[in-house]
Design a protein around this motif. Sequence first.
Motif, short mmCIF file in Angstrom:
data_model
loop_
_atom_site.label_atom_id
_atom_site.label_comp_id
_atom_site.label_asym_id
_atom_site.label_seq_id
_atom_site.Cartn_x
_atom_site.Cartn_y
_atom_site.Cartn_z
N UNK A 207 39.99 44.20 40.75
CA UNK A 207 39.70 42.91 40.13
C UNK A 207 40.13 41.77 41.04
N UNK A 208 41.28 41.91 41.67
CA UNK A 208 41.75 40.87 42.59
C UNK A 208 40.87 40.79 43.83
N UNK A 209 40.45 41.93 44.36
CA UNK A 209 39.57 41.94 45.53
C UNK A 209 38.23 41.31 45.21
N UNK A 210 37.72 41.59 44.01
CA UNK A 210 36.44 41.01 43.61
C UNK A 210 36.54 39.49 43.54
N UNK A 211 37.65 38.95 43.08
CA UNK A 211 37.83 37.50 43.04
C UNK A 211 37.87 36.94 44.45
N UNK A 212 38.56 37.69 45.37
CA UNK A 212 38.63 37.22 46.74
C UNK A 212 37.26 37.17 47.40
N UNK A 213 36.43 38.19 47.13
CA UNK A 213 35.08 38.20 47.71
C UNK A 213 34.22 37.10 47.13
N UNK A 214 34.43 36.79 45.85
CA UNK A 214 33.64 35.74 45.22
C UNK A 214 33.94 34.38 45.80
N UNK A 215 35.17 34.19 46.34
CA UNK A 215 35.56 32.90 46.89
C UNK A 215 35.09 32.73 48.33
#
Length: 216
Positions: A207-215
């Motif tokens: 979930x944290x990695x997905x947020x990082x990719x989205x940014x």
Amino acid sequence: MHALLQETAPRGDEIRMAFGRAARVGLAGLFAAPALLGLASAAGYPLRTAVDPVLWSSALAGFGGAGWFAGRALGAGPRRKAALTVVFLAAGLLVTPAFRGLQGLTGRESLVAVAAATLPAFGLAFALAGGLAARVLGTPRLRPRGILACAAGGLLGGAFALLPFGWASLAVDVPGEPYLVMGLAVVGFLGCLIAPFHIVGLTLDRARSARGLARM
């Protein structure tokens, strides 16, 4: 020089590793009380009246310590470490009675009934742990799919805990059965917390990695 001054990016498996190591503290809490009570009984000092308080105290101390350890491993501040301790304690309140209910079974009980009393408690405990830990650690709130993944991890942990009873319920005689039973007991005990905590941590990492990719 600029790169050296930048904040180090978190590892992609940081939470999974921290939770996996913390699970060992929880296991120590589950194991310590029965071991001490067994030693006291063998020494001629059975503590029958203290069984419940000792077992609960030991188990909850283990889960609370696991939460604190995980927070420390993740570099969390005092408030987040305390909050993560409470999250792990909440999971322990659900797991402990289910785990204790498996002790002392004869193998003649209904496997379906025992599984129905064990698996939902483990599933709920780790679904709750995943959802609350996401809030505490500041990762994105888990979507239903993530909560289901944490619950599935809990169900896997419950299945590990059921291994010795499941084998006993089969009533099959095989060569070297005592060693097989001992092996299943060890694997089941270790897996009942290590597997679900790894899965919860992995879900939070993703979930944290997905947020990082989205940014990006």
